[in-house]
Design a protein around this motif. Sequence first.
Motif, PDB file in Angstrom:
ATOM      1  N   ARG A 281       0.853  -1.193   0.000  1.00 28.80           N
ATOM      2  CA  ARG A 281       0.000   0.000   0.000  1.00 28.80           C
ATOM      3  C   ARG A 281       0.891   1.245   0.000  1.00 28.80           C
ATOM      4  O   ARG A 281       1.905   1.288   0.706  1.00 28.80           O
ATOM      5  CB  ARG A 281      -0.904   0.000   1.227  1.00 28.80           C
ATOM      6  CG  ARG A 281      -1.888   1.153   1.304  1.00 28.80           C
ATOM      7  CD  ARG A 281      -2.667   1.118   2.616  1.00 28.80           C
ATOM      8  NE  ARG A 281      -3.332  -0.148   2.823  1.00 28.80           N
ATOM      9  CZ  ARG A 281      -4.505  -0.474   2.302  1.00 28.80           C
ATOM     10  NH1 ARG A 281      -5.144   0.395   1.536  1.00 28.80           N
ATOM     11  NH2 ARG A 281      -5.047  -1.651   2.536  1.00 28.80           N
TER      12      ARG A 281
ATOM     13  N   SER B  26       0.974   5.352   0.718  1.00 31.08           N
ATOM     14  CA  SER B  26       0.238   6.448   1.354  1.00 31.08           C
ATOM     15  C   SER B  26       0.856   7.785   0.958  1.00 31.08           C
ATOM     16  O   SER B  26       1.864   7.841   0.265  1.00 31.08           O
ATOM     17  CB  SER B  26       0.280   6.284   2.878  1.00 31.08           C
ATOM     18  OG  SER B  26       1.629   6.326   3.320  1.00 31.08           O
ATOM     19  N   TYR B  27       0.232   8.879   1.402  1.00 30.03           N
ATOM     20  CA  TYR B  27       0.780  10.230   1.253  1.00 30.03           C
ATOM     21  C   TYR B  27       1.175  10.576  -0.188  1.00 30.03           C
ATOM     22  O   TYR B  27       2.343  10.719  -0.518  1.00 30.03           O
ATOM     23  CB  TYR B  27       1.988  10.421   2.174  1.00 30.03           C
ATOM     24  CG  TYR B  27       1.712  10.100   3.621  1.00 30.03           C
ATOM     25  CD1 TYR B  27       0.796  10.865   4.354  1.00 30.03           C
ATOM     26  CD2 TYR B  27       2.333   9.042   4.249  1.00 30.03           C
ATOM     27  CE1 TYR B  27       0.531  10.562   5.684  1.00 30.03           C
ATOM     28  CE2 TYR B  27       2.072   8.728   5.579  1.00 30.03           C
ATOM     29  CZ  TYR B  27       1.170   9.498   6.289  1.00 30.03           C
ATOM     30  OH  TYR B  27       0.902   9.197   7.593  1.00 30.03           O
TER      31      TYR B  27
ATOM     32  N   TYR C 138      -5.040   2.036  -4.087  1.00 34.25           N
ATOM     33  CA  TYR C 138      -5.402   2.888  -2.955  1.00 34.25           C
ATOM     34  C   TYR C 138      -4.717   4.235  -3.139  1.00 34.25           C
ATOM     35  O   TYR C 138      -3.508   4.296  -3.382  1.00 34.25           O
ATOM     36  CB  TYR C 138      -4.943   2.226  -1.658  1.00 34.25           C
ATOM     37  CG  TYR C 138      -5.152   3.057  -0.418  1.00 34.25           C
ATOM     38  CD1 TYR C 138      -6.402   3.120   0.192  1.00 34.25           C
ATOM     39  CD2 TYR C 138      -4.097   3.772   0.156  1.00 34.25           C
ATOM     40  CE1 TYR C 138      -6.597   3.877   1.332  1.00 34.25           C
ATOM     41  CE2 TYR C 138      -4.287   4.530   1.303  1.00 34.25           C
ATOM     42  CZ  TYR C 138      -5.536   4.577   1.885  1.00 34.25           C
ATOM     43  OH  TYR C 138      -5.733   5.324   3.014  1.00 34.25           O
TER      44      TYR C 138
ATOM     45  N   ASP D 108      -4.203   7.784  -1.308  1.00 34.43           N
ATOM     46  CA  ASP D 108      -4.248   8.690  -0.166  1.00 34.43           C
ATOM     47  C   ASP D 108      -3.781  10.055  -0.675  1.00 34.43           C
ATOM     48  O   ASP D 108      -2.605  10.401  -0.607  1.00 34.43           O
ATOM     49  CB  ASP D 108      -3.334   8.148   0.925  1.00 34.43           C
ATOM     50  CG  ASP D 108      -3.244   9.061   2.137  1.00 34.43           C
ATOM     51  OD1 ASP D 108      -4.022  10.034   2.211  1.00 34.43           O
ATOM     52  OD2 ASP D 108      -2.385   8.811   3.007  1.00 34.43           O
TER      53      ASP D 108
ATOM     54  N   SER E  20      -3.582  14.055  -0.888  1.00 35.97           N
ATOM     55  CA  SER E  20      -3.611  15.205   0.010  1.00 35.97           C
ATOM     56  C   SER E  20      -4.211  16.416  -0.708  1.00 35.97           C
ATOM     57  O   SER E  20      -3.488  17.290  -1.192  1.00 35.97           O
ATOM     58  CB  SER E  20      -2.187  15.510   0.487  1.00 35.97           C
ATOM     59  OG  SER E  20      -2.160  16.659   1.282  1.00 35.97           O
TER      60      SER E  20
ATOM     61  N   ARG F 190      -8.878   8.374  -0.199  1.00 43.78           N
ATOM     62  CA  ARG F 190      -9.110   9.123   1.035  1.00 43.78           C
ATOM     63  C   ARG F 190      -8.388  10.462   0.937  1.00 43.78           C
ATOM     64  O   ARG F 190      -7.470  10.625   0.138  1.00 43.78           O
ATOM     65  CB  ARG F 190      -8.616   8.356   2.261  1.00 43.78           C
ATOM     66  CG  ARG F 190      -7.109   8.440   2.469  1.00 43.78           C
ATOM     67  CD  ARG F 190      -6.659   8.019   3.869  1.00 43.78           C
ATOM     68  NE  ARG F 190      -7.574   8.296   4.930  1.00 43.78           N
ATOM     69  CZ  ARG F 190      -7.642   9.460   5.583  1.00 43.78           C
ATOM     70  NH1 ARG F 190      -6.832  10.466   5.242  1.00 43.78           N
ATOM     71  NH2 ARG F 190      -8.501   9.634   6.566  1.00 43.78           N
ATOM     72  N   SER F 191      -8.797  11.418   1.775  1.00 51.27           N
ATOM     73  CA  SER F 191      -8.107  12.701   1.796  1.00 51.27           C
ATOM     74  C   SER F 191      -8.420  13.443   3.085  1.00 51.27           C
ATOM     75  O   SER F 191      -9.354  13.100   3.818  1.00 51.27           O
ATOM     76  CB  SER F 191      -8.500  13.562   0.598  1.00 51.27           C
ATOM     77  OG  SER F 191      -7.622  14.675   0.480  1.00 51.27           O
ATOM     78  N   ASN F 192      -7.606  14.471   3.340  1.00 57.15           N
ATOM     79  CA  ASN F 192      -7.820  15.383   4.466  1.00 57.15           C
ATOM     80  C   ASN F 192      -8.092  16.783   3.938  1.00 57.15           C
ATOM     81  O   ASN F 192      -7.611  17.159   2.861  1.00 57.15           O
ATOM     82  CB  ASN F 192      -6.582  15.425   5.367  1.00 57.15           C
ATOM     83  CG  ASN F 192      -6.333  14.112   6.065  1.00 57.15           C
ATOM     84  OD1 ASN F 192      -7.266  13.416   6.445  1.00 57.15           O
ATOM     85  ND2 ASN F 192      -5.070  13.767   6.227  1.00 57.15           N
TER      86      ASN F 192
ATOM     87  N   ALA G  79      -6.880   1.726   4.766  1.00 60.54           N
ATOM     88  CA  ALA G  79      -5.562   1.747   5.399  1.00 60.54           C
ATOM     89  C   ALA G  79      -5.715   1.617   6.912  1.00 60.54           C
ATOM     90  O   ALA G  79      -6.773   1.927   7.466  1.00 60.54           O
ATOM     91  CB  ALA G  79      -4.832   3.043   5.062  1.00 60.54           C
TER      92      ALA G  79
ATOM     93  N   THR H  47      -6.618   4.986   9.814  1.00 58.69           N
ATOM     94  CA  THR H  47      -7.266   6.181   9.264  1.00 58.69           C
ATOM     95  C   THR H  47      -8.604   5.900   8.597  1.00 58.69           C
ATOM     96  O   THR H  47      -9.437   6.796   8.503  1.00 58.69           O
ATOM     97  CB  THR H  47      -6.349   6.855   8.232  1.00 58.69           C
ATOM     98  OG1 THR H  47      -6.030   5.912   7.210  1.00 58.69           O
ATOM     99  CG2 THR H  47      -5.070   7.334   8.888  1.00 58.69           C
ATOM    100  N   ASP H  48      -8.811   4.682   8.086  1.00 61.07           N
ATOM    101  CA  ASP H  48     -10.005   4.380   7.302  1.00 61.07           C
ATOM    102  C   ASP H  48     -10.898   3.391   8.055  1.00 61.07           C
ATOM    103  O   ASP H  48     -10.642   3.045   9.198  1.00 61.07           O
ATOM    104  CB  ASP H  48      -9.611   3.808   5.943  1.00 61.07           C
ATOM    105  CG  ASP H  48      -8.660   4.732   5.183  1.00 61.07           C
ATOM    106  OD1 ASP H  48      -8.618   5.934   5.493  1.00 61.07           O
ATOM    107  OD2 ASP H  48      -7.945   4.246   4.299  1.00 61.07           O
TER     108      ASP H  48
END
Length: 493
Positions: free
Chosen positions: A276, A278-279, A302, A304, A306, A344-346, A450, A453-454
Motif C-alpha cells: 500500500r 500512502s501520502y 489505494y 491517499d 492530500s 481518502r483525503s484530508n 488503510a 485512518t479508514d
Amino acid sequence: MPERRTVALVTLGCARNEVDSEELAGRLAADGWELVEEAADADVAVVNTCGFVEAAKKDSVDALLEANDLKDHGRTQAVVAVGCMAERYGKELAEALPEADGVLGFDDYADISTRLQTILSGGSVEAHTPRDRRKLLPLSPVQRQEAAAGIALPGHAQEEPAPAPEDLPEGVAPASGPRAPLRRRLDTSPVASVKLASGCDRRCSFCAIPSFRGSFVSRRPSDVLGETRWLAGQGVKEIMLVSENNTSYGKDLGDIRLLETLLPELAAVDGIERVRVSYLQPAEMRPGLIDVLTSTEKVAPYFDLSFQHSAPDVLRAMRRFGDTDRFLELLDTIRGKAPQAGVRSNFIVGFPGEREEDFAELERFITHARLDAIGVFGYSDEDGTEAATYEDKLDQEVVDERLAHLSRLAEELTAQRAEERLGETLEVLVESVDTTPGGDGAVGRAAHQAPETDGQVVFTSADGLVPGRMVTAKVVGTEGVDLVAQCLEEAGR
C-alpha cells in the motif's frame, strides 16, 4: 552479569513515528536493553511525540505527564521525550515540561542507549536548540544522497555488516549481502509500515513539518526491499509505504519514476500479500504511477491524496495547486482504470481568507468525489509557518461552525460510499480475531482501507479465520464507513 535495564516506547502520531520507534527499539535491543510493552513495567519510558498540530501536541504532553505519574508508584524511574515535538521545540519543551527527564532530538537517536543510561543514572542530557533541518542538506536534490550520510534521518538506519573473521581459510570469502534494518518490531500485527523517504521539499503555507523533518531524502531501493524481506520473515503480510510525500520518491536518486519500478519488486517479495502507498500529492500524480497502482498484482489500488481544499484561491494561499474540476478529473482517471479503487483525503476548513463561496466550492468537491474516508481539520496557526502571518484570519466561531458542518457532511458521504460497495467481492486481510463473549469477532481490512485512518471489515463469522490470512469476502452490510462481510474462501495466492 550486566544490570537488567528495561525500556518502553510509547508512540503517538503517524505511521512514520511508528517506524522511528521501531528503529529506536532496534538500537536499544542491540545494546542490551529489554523492551517491555507497558511504561509502568519499564525503568525508562520513552514517549515518541507528535508535533504536527495543536491537538497532537496536547496529546503528547498528556502522555508525558501520564508517564511521569508512574514514577510515584511504579518501576518507572525516568521519562524521556523524543520525536517531532521534542525535535521541534527542544530546550523550550524541556523548560516548559520539567516532568520530562530528557528531551532528545533526532541527532540523539544514534546514541540513544548512552543518553538513556545517563539519564537513568541520575545525569542530565542537555536538550538541543532547534534548527531548520532543511539547511542541513544541499538545495539540489541530486546532491543530497552523499551529504545525507552524516545527517540523522530517523527510520533510515541499517545495521552495518559484521567484520569478516580474521581466520578465514584461504580462498573463502566472507559472507555478504544487504544490510539488515536496524529495527525491532513492537507488535505482532500482520501489517507494518516501511519508510520510503524522509522530509519534504514542498512549502505549504500551513505546514511546519519540513522545518523539523528536513529536506526530502529517498531511501535506496535496496534498503526498502531488504527491510520488506525482513518484515516478511517476521510474519508481515502487508506493507504500507510512508513518507511526507511518496510521489517525490527517487528525485534525489536521479529517477522521479523510481516508485513505478520499485512497487512490482516489493509486491514480488515472498510472503507479502499487499503493498500500500500512502501520502500522495495530487499535483505530482503522473499517468505511469496511476497505471502501476491500479494494475499491479498485490499493489493496492489505494490513493491517499492530500487535497486539503478545492477552492483555487484558498489552494493558492496554501501554496498548493489544483481546483475542484481538476481533482474530479483525476479521480475519474483513477476509477476508469480501477472502479473499486479506494480514495481518502484530508481537508482544512477556516483557512485565512476562506470566503463562503470557497467553502461552498469545497462542499461541491466533497459531494461529488465519492471518497472512502475523509479527515476534516479546523485551521489553527502553527509556529513558524507562513499562514500564521496572514492577516485575514476567520473568527474561531466561524472556523468551528464550518468544521462541524463539513464533518457531518463527510460522515454522511463516506457512509453512502460504503453502501455503494454492497455486493462487492473483496480481498480482506484478517488483522484480529476475538471470539470471547462480547468480543469484536474477526476484523480485517480491504484494499481501500488503510490502518487507523479508514474503515474496517467486520466478518459475519470468525470460523477458520486467523490474523494474517488473506481471504475473499462479499460485502453484505455496512456500519457507517465499516463494511460487514461474509467470508467466501481463502484467496488464491
